[in-house]
Design a protein around this motif. Structure first.
Motif, PDB file in Angstrom:
ATOM      1  N   ALA A 205     -22.836 -45.823  -2.966  1.00  0.00           N
ATOM      2  CA  ALA A 205     -24.193 -46.351  -3.009  1.00  0.00           C
ATOM      3  C   ALA A 205     -24.813 -46.115  -4.378  1.00  0.00           C
ATOM      4  CB  ALA A 205     -25.050 -45.692  -1.923  1.00  0.00           C
ATOM      5  N   GLY A 206     -25.616 -47.058  -4.837  1.00  0.00           N
ATOM      6  CA  GLY A 206     -26.301 -46.908  -6.102  1.00  0.00           C
ATOM      7  C   GLY A 206     -25.429 -47.236  -7.295  1.00  0.00           C
ATOM      8  N   LEU A 207     -25.728 -46.592  -8.434  1.00  0.00           N
ATOM      9  CA  LEU A 207     -24.998 -46.823  -9.682  1.00  0.00           C
ATOM     10  C   LEU A 207     -24.003 -45.697  -9.916  1.00  0.00           C
ATOM     11  CD1 LEU A 207     -24.567 -48.241 -12.451  1.00  0.00           C
ATOM     12  CD2 LEU A 207     -26.445 -46.815 -13.317  1.00  0.00           C
ATOM     13  N   THR A 208     -22.755 -46.086 -10.234  1.00  0.00           N
ATOM     14  CA  THR A 208     -21.716 -45.119 -10.574  1.00  0.00           C
ATOM     15  C   THR A 208     -21.054 -45.542 -11.873  1.00  0.00           C
ATOM     16  OG1 THR A 208     -21.277 -44.687  -8.223  1.00  0.00           O
ATOM     17  CG2 THR A 208     -19.625 -43.954  -9.810  1.00  0.00           C
ATOM     18  N   VAL A 209     -21.019 -44.637 -12.852  1.00  0.00           N
ATOM     19  CA  VAL A 209     -20.360 -44.897 -14.130  1.00  0.00           C
ATOM     20  C   VAL A 209     -19.141 -43.976 -14.213  1.00  0.00           C
ATOM     21  CG1 VAL A 209     -20.578 -44.968 -16.633  1.00  0.00           C
ATOM     22  CG2 VAL A 209     -22.557 -45.517 -15.191  1.00  0.00           C
ATOM     23  N   ASP A 210     -17.948 -44.586 -14.180  1.00  0.00           N
ATOM     24  CA  ASP A 210     -16.718 -43.811 -14.215  1.00  0.00           C
ATOM     25  C   ASP A 210     -16.432 -43.328 -15.642  1.00  0.00           C
ATOM     26  OD1 ASP A 210     -14.177 -43.301 -12.380  1.00  0.00           O
ATOM     27  OD2 ASP A 210     -13.432 -43.865 -14.378  1.00  0.00           O
ATOM     28  N   ARG A 211     -15.622 -42.305 -15.749  1.00  0.00           N
ATOM     29  CA  ARG A 211     -15.267 -41.765 -17.064  1.00  0.00           C
ATOM     30  C   ARG A 211     -14.513 -42.775 -17.919  1.00  0.00           C
ATOM     31  NH1 ARG A 211     -16.088 -36.397 -17.665  1.00  0.00           N
ATOM     32  NH2 ARG A 211     -16.584 -35.195 -15.785  1.00  0.00           N
ATOM     33  N   THR A 225     -33.011 -43.009  -7.550  1.00  0.00           N
ATOM     34  CA  THR A 225     -32.608 -41.730  -8.138  1.00  0.00           C
ATOM     35  C   THR A 225     -31.881 -41.979  -9.447  1.00  0.00           C
ATOM     36  OG1 THR A 225     -30.553 -41.763  -6.860  1.00  0.00           O
ATOM     37  CG2 THR A 225     -32.414 -40.579  -5.901  1.00  0.00           C
ATOM     38  N   PRO A 226     -32.009 -41.077 -10.436  1.00  0.00           N
ATOM     39  CA  PRO A 226     -31.309 -41.239 -11.710  1.00  0.00           C
ATOM     40  C   PRO A 226     -29.864 -40.774 -11.616  1.00  0.00           C
ATOM     41  CG  PRO A 226     -32.668 -39.279 -11.779  1.00  0.00           C
ATOM     42  CD  PRO A 226     -32.928 -39.928 -10.437  1.00  0.00           C
ATOM     43  N   VAL A 227     -29.030 -41.257 -12.527  1.00  0.00           N
ATOM     44  CA  VAL A 227     -27.644 -40.806 -12.643  1.00  0.00           C
ATOM     45  C   VAL A 227     -27.397 -40.390 -14.091  1.00  0.00           C
ATOM     46  CG1 VAL A 227     -26.849 -42.329 -10.797  1.00  0.00           C
ATOM     47  CG2 VAL A 227     -26.756 -43.108 -13.155  1.00  0.00           C
ATOM     48  N   GLN A 237     -28.600 -46.714 -25.559  1.00  0.00           N
ATOM     49  CA  GLN A 237     -29.544 -45.884 -24.828  1.00  0.00           C
ATOM     50  C   GLN A 237     -29.376 -46.057 -23.326  1.00  0.00           C
ATOM     51  OE1 GLN A 237     -33.441 -46.934 -26.204  1.00  0.00           O
ATOM     52  NE2 GLN A 237     -33.245 -45.810 -28.134  1.00  0.00           N
ATOM     53  N   VAL A 238     -29.789 -45.035 -22.586  1.00  0.00           N
ATOM     54  CA  VAL A 238     -29.843 -45.087 -21.125  1.00  0.00           C
ATOM     55  C   VAL A 238     -31.306 -45.068 -20.709  1.00  0.00           C
ATOM     56  CG1 VAL A 238     -29.219 -43.968 -18.963  1.00  0.00           C
ATOM     57  CG2 VAL A 238     -27.626 -43.926 -20.893  1.00  0.00           C
ATOM     58  N   ARG A 239     -31.729 -46.138 -20.053  1.00  0.00           N
ATOM     59  CA  ARG A 239     -33.139 -46.225 -19.637  1.00  0.00           C
ATOM     60  C   ARG A 239     -33.198 -46.377 -18.123  1.00  0.00           C
ATOM     61  NH1 ARG A 239     -33.501 -49.659 -24.221  1.00  0.00           N
ATOM     62  NH2 ARG A 239     -33.775 -51.527 -22.922  1.00  0.00           N
TER      63      ARG A 239
END
Length: 440
Positions: A205-211, A225-227, A237-239
């Motif tokens: 669920a939500g945003l997932t950024v893999d390595r 929620t932030p990640v 940048q991450v906004r």
């Protein structure tokens, strides 16, 4: 990491997809069209089609080459060959393991780009799930709205996403803009079943950024929620914009009273206009309601069905006429027919809204007020505004009641539409019946 509060998530995405759809569906003035239908339509690997291709079938498989655009509607669409143009695909599942040299516009429950997939420009998609496997490549941007996106392939430009879950594992050349729902589990996606296509895995669920992900520009996202992306995955940048879900405020007693006053005023003013401009129509309709109330209710149900069928008929006739004119290359006339069909459909919708929201309620309100005054103040019946005001006031108050208001509203609409239907039929019969002169 910046934080803001907002309730809007990517309003431009749907507009962009609509523009893309119009561009893809705009008829060419010179292109020929190859049309194919059947249970299974297969373009063999040795076959080359030099025209635009339109296919409707249960299963569509393109293994060969199409030098032109492809428009297809099927339960399962599989592209293994080469499309030298745009691809518009609608169906249960769409799998690409070949090449589309221009744009791809797709609406399907399951969308998948296999390792050999190559999209020469942008991909516009909507559905339950889109998955790009490692090795797949989109030379333009990816725009998707729906359930989830699992992106392990390469997107040379931007990714714009709106849905429940976004999993980033591949390479994004520029920016990622996403609106995700971190509170909704997408496990239901793995239960999707389309014949001939494997069910997609469910993304978190939500945003997932893999390595393994690499984002060449900024990561801009809206969520509850932030990640924290792994180090080195985002070059820019991450906004983060926090999406708040606050329930709408409950209306106060004053708000409810003002709403009742506004609704009564609108119905009453329009009712006075009808009394002034069409007194015979209003009187004839209330006579039908008074003398045949049961028939009015039945014909009200029939009128709802007739309106729906009429709207469907307009759509089907417009599509059929467009296909015929397109097949004989009268594309200018085809555009006129499409515009005319759109205008007729809009006029039908507006007339239906006017009849349901106003005229039907005015007719029933007038008759209710008239029946009450017959028993209390018969002399006031000669003043049309009196029964109109009394009946509409009662209807506005009763239909606003929490327990029975909705049922009364439905009954009022059906009775009013039925009476209008019967009055219209009677007027039509009177106009078409020839007048027989008495014998001399």
């Amino acid at each position: 990491m910046n934080r803001k509060r907002s309730r809007t998530v990517h309003p431009a995405l749907l507009l962009a997809m609509a523009v893309a759809l119009l561009l893809v569906l705009t008829p060419s003035t010179v292109a020929a069209v190859d049309r194919r239908t059947g249970e299974q339509v297969v373009i063999d690997a040795s076959e080359t089609i030099t025209d635009d291709l339109i296919v409707t079938a249960t299963t569509v498989t393109v293994n060969g080459r199409v030098i032109g655009d492809v428009v297809t509607m099927a339960q399962t669409v599989e592209i293994n060959g080469v499309i030298e143009g745009d691809l518009l695909a609608l169906g249960g599942g769409v799998v690409v393991n070949g090449t589309v040299t221009d744009d791809m516009l797709v609406g399907a429950a399951i969308i998948r780009l296999d390792p050999q997939a190559r999209i020469g420009n942008n991909l516009w998609g909507s559905g339950a799930s889109i998955e790009t496997l490692p090795g797949s490549q989109i030379d333009g941007s990816l725009f998707f709205v729906g359930g989830q996106a699992l992106l392990a392939g390469t997107v040379e430009r931007d990714v714009v996403f709106g849905g429940n879950s976004l999993l980033l594992r591949g390479a994004i050349g520029r920016n990622v803009e996403a609106g995700v729902d971190a509170e909704t589990e997408p496990a239901w996606v793995s239960q999707l079943r389309v014949e001939g296509i494997a069910s997609p895995p469910a993304a978190p669920a939500g945003l997932t950024v893999d390595r393994e992900a690499r984002i060449g520009g900024d990561l801009v996202y809206t969520s509850q929620t932030p990640v924290t992306p792994p180090p080195g995955t985002v070059a820019g940048q991450v906004r983060f914009t926090e999406e708040t879900r606050t329930p709408p405020p409950q209306p106060t007693l004053t708000d409810r009273i003002l709403d009742l006053i506004r609704r009564f005023a609108g119905l009453f003013l329009l009712g006075l206009i009808l009394v002034w401009l069409t007194p015979h129509l209003l009187r004839g309709t209330t006579d039908e309601l008074e003398t045949r109330p049961v028939a009015s209710l039945g014909w009200g149900i029939v009128s709802i069905l007739a309106i729906a069928l009429a709207f469907l008929a307009v759509i089907l006739l417009t599509i059929a006429a467009s296909i015929v004119l397109g097949s004989v290359r009268l594309n200018g006339l085809m555009g006129i027919v499409v515009a005319a069909g759109f205008l007729v459909g809009m006029a039908l919708i507006l007339l239906t809204i006017l009849a349901i929201a106003y005229v039907a309620q005015i007719v029933v309100g007038f008759e209710v007020g008239r029946q009450i005054l017959l028993r209390l103040r018969p002399a006031w019946i000669e003043r049309p505004f009196a029964p109109l005001a009394l009946g509409l006031l009662l209807l506005v108050v009763i239909t606003a009641a929490p327990a029975i208001g909705q049922m009364v509203s439905i009954a009022v609409i059906l009775f009013g539409l039925g009476a209008l239907w019967m009055r219209g039929r009677k007027s039509l019969v009177q106009r078409t019946t020839p007048v027989v002169a008495p014998a001399g």
